[in-house]
Design a protein around this motif. Sequence first.
Motif, PDB file in Angstrom:
ATOM      1  N   TRP A  71     -21.699  85.992  51.793  1.00 38.16           N
ATOM      2  CA  TRP A  71     -21.475  86.728  53.036  1.00 38.16           C
ATOM      3  C   TRP A  71     -19.974  86.653  53.324  1.00 38.16           C
ATOM      4  O   TRP A  71     -19.504  85.902  54.164  1.00 38.16           O
ATOM      5  N   GLY A  72     -19.222  87.427  52.557  1.00 38.01           N
ATOM      6  CA  GLY A  72     -17.773  87.421  52.656  1.00 38.01           C
ATOM      7  C   GLY A  72     -17.192  88.142  51.451  1.00 38.01           C
ATOM      8  O   GLY A  72     -17.875  88.920  50.771  1.00 38.01           O
ATOM      9  N   ARG A  73     -15.925  87.855  51.163  1.00 42.24           N
ATOM     10  CA  ARG A  73     -15.234  88.498  50.046  1.00 42.24           C
ATOM     11  C   ARG A  73     -15.290  87.599  48.811  1.00 42.24           C
ATOM     12  O   ARG A  73     -14.952  86.427  48.881  1.00 42.24           O
ATOM     13  N   LEU A  74     -15.711  88.170  47.709  1.00 40.50           N
ATOM     14  CA  LEU A  74     -15.778  87.443  46.448  1.00 40.50           C
ATOM     15  C   LEU A  74     -14.598  87.869  45.584  1.00 40.50           C
ATOM     16  O   LEU A  74     -14.581  88.970  45.028  1.00 40.50           O
ATOM     17  N   ARG A  75     -13.588  86.995  45.495  1.00 39.59           N
ATOM     18  CA  ARG A  75     -12.379  87.331  44.750  1.00 39.59           C
ATOM     19  C   ARG A  75     -12.069  86.315  43.647  1.00 39.59           C
ATOM     20  O   ARG A  75     -11.055  86.422  42.980  1.00 39.59           O
ATOM     21  N   GLY A  76     -12.933  85.340  43.479  1.00 36.27           N
ATOM     22  CA  GLY A  76     -12.757  84.357  42.413  1.00 36.27           C
ATOM     23  C   GLY A  76     -13.652  84.680  41.236  1.00 36.27           C
ATOM     24  O   GLY A  76     -13.758  85.825  40.809  1.00 36.27           O
ATOM     25  N   VAL A  77     -14.351  83.666  40.718  1.00 35.99           N
ATOM     26  CA  VAL A  77     -15.246  83.823  39.569  1.00 35.99           C
ATOM     27  C   VAL A  77     -16.666  83.522  40.022  1.00 35.99           C
ATOM     28  O   VAL A  77     -16.912  82.516  40.697  1.00 35.99           O
ATOM     29  N   ALA A  78     -17.602  84.393  39.673  1.00 42.04           N
ATOM     30  CA  ALA A  78     -19.002  84.203  40.040  1.00 42.04           C
ATOM     31  C   ALA A  78     -19.871  84.283  38.790  1.00 42.04           C
ATOM     32  O   ALA A  78     -19.687  85.169  37.951  1.00 42.04           O
ATOM     33  N   HIS A  79     -20.829  83.352  38.683  1.00 35.83           N
ATOM     34  CA  HIS A  79     -21.733  83.326  37.531  1.00 35.83           C
ATOM     35  C   HIS A  79     -23.150  83.110  38.055  1.00 35.83           C
ATOM     36  O   HIS A  79     -23.471  82.043  38.585  1.00 35.83           O
TER      37      HIS A  79
ATOM     38  N   LEU B 100     -12.326  87.999  39.962  1.00 34.31           N
ATOM     39  CA  LEU B 100     -11.544  87.979  38.738  1.00 34.31           C
ATOM     40  C   LEU B 100     -12.475  88.144  37.541  1.00 34.31           C
ATOM     41  O   LEU B 100     -12.112  88.747  36.535  1.00 34.31           O
ATOM     42  N   GLN B 101     -13.691  87.587  37.668  1.00 32.71           N
ATOM     43  CA  GLN B 101     -14.664  87.685  36.578  1.00 32.71           C
ATOM     44  C   GLN B 101     -16.073  87.551  37.125  1.00 32.71           C
ATOM     45  O   GLN B 101     -16.330  86.763  38.029  1.00 32.71           O
ATOM     46  N   LEU B 102     -16.975  88.354  36.586  1.00 33.07           N
ATOM     47  CA  LEU B 102     -18.403  88.278  36.901  1.00 33.07           C
ATOM     48  C   LEU B 102     -19.160  87.893  35.643  1.00 33.07           C
ATOM     49  O   LEU B 102     -18.870  88.396  34.552  1.00 33.07           O
ATOM     50  N   ARG B 103     -20.166  87.013  35.818  1.00 37.44           N
ATOM     51  CA  ARG B 103     -21.040  86.668  34.690  1.00 37.44           C
ATOM     52  C   ARG B 103     -22.476  86.654  35.196  1.00 37.44           C
ATOM     53  O   ARG B 103     -22.770  86.078  36.243  1.00 37.44           O
TER      54      ARG B 103
ATOM     55  N   VAL C 179     -23.625  87.645  29.974  1.00 32.31           N
ATOM     56  CA  VAL C 179     -22.859  88.901  30.001  1.00 32.31           C
ATOM     57  C   VAL C 179     -21.693  88.757  30.969  1.00 32.31           C
ATOM     58  O   VAL C 179     -21.850  88.256  32.080  1.00 32.31           O
ATOM     59  N   VAL C 180     -20.515  89.206  30.530  1.00 30.57           N
ATOM     60  CA  VAL C 180     -19.283  89.037  31.308  1.00 30.57           C
ATOM     61  C   VAL C 180     -18.706  90.407  31.659  1.00 30.57           C
ATOM     62  O   VAL C 180     -18.759  91.346  30.858  1.00 30.57           O
ATOM     63  N   ALA C 181     -18.127  90.513  32.862  1.00 34.18           N
ATOM     64  CA  ALA C 181     -17.469  91.760  33.275  1.00 34.18           C
ATOM     65  C   ALA C 181     -16.384  91.430  34.287  1.00 34.18           C
ATOM     66  O   ALA C 181     -16.356  90.342  34.870  1.00 34.18           O
ATOM     67  N   ARG C 182     -15.501  92.382  34.504  1.00 38.49           N
ATOM     68  CA  ARG C 182     -14.500  92.273  35.556  1.00 38.49           C
ATOM     69  C   ARG C 182     -14.971  93.059  36.769  1.00 38.49           C
ATOM     70  O   ARG C 182     -15.754  93.990  36.656  1.00 38.49           O
ATOM     71  N   GLY C 183     -14.494  92.668  37.941  1.00 39.15           N
ATOM     72  CA  GLY C 183     -14.883  93.355  39.158  1.00 39.15           C
ATOM     73  C   GLY C 183     -14.158  94.676  39.319  1.00 39.15           C
ATOM     74  O   GLY C 183     -13.122  94.915  38.697  1.00 39.15           O
TER      75      GLY C 183
END
Length: 225
Positions: free
Chosen positions: A156-164, A183-186, A190-194
Amino acid sequence: MAAALIQAIDGQQPHLLRLPAQEGSASALEEVRYVLGSSLPPPGPVVLEAGRWLLRLPDLRQLQELLAALQLELVRVASHRPETLVAAAALGLDTDPGPSRPAPPAAAAGAPAPDLLVHRGTLRAGDHLQGEGSVLLLGDVNPGARISAAGNVLVWGRLRGVAHAGVTGNREARIVALQLRPLQLRIADVVARGPEGLPPPGLAERAQLVDGEIRIDPAAPDFSG
């Protein structure tokens, strides 16, 4: 058991409005109408203990309007449901996930993981919040911070780091945030950039696996899907 109202002893304490332990045939609004009709407290702030009730934005707005008509102000919502906490935060209300539960004993192989870890506060560079089930963060994830979970990651906010999400291989897991600019989504392996553009106004964003790739779509602000 019907809803209960515990009136404040003095004007400094809010009234406590407690919903039944289990949802029944009556809606939360009907439960509250019943208890207020039988015991109307003096004007003042109200804390709602919702327990396991699922209350979305429209439900809480109706409760807020009902209380306001009686000069009662809903100021805080305590709940064990992440959807209810998120809806309350969307209305600008204080939220309380309830007291921390003691850590469960080690689970046998194949046993389900704990369902939810709720954390309030911003994750800053170097921080890492990790959950054995799903994680709900009431705050931002700054660049350099990480958040991970065996289940879903809800911010519930801004996600600007790394989330897995789905760190143990759960490919059905999702990542949801008000702004998904990591910076990165997993998700699982599977990995992707935002994305770089801003999200649609008034909508959260949801990342999930579709045909083996991470896809980001608008999502309802109550995180229901």
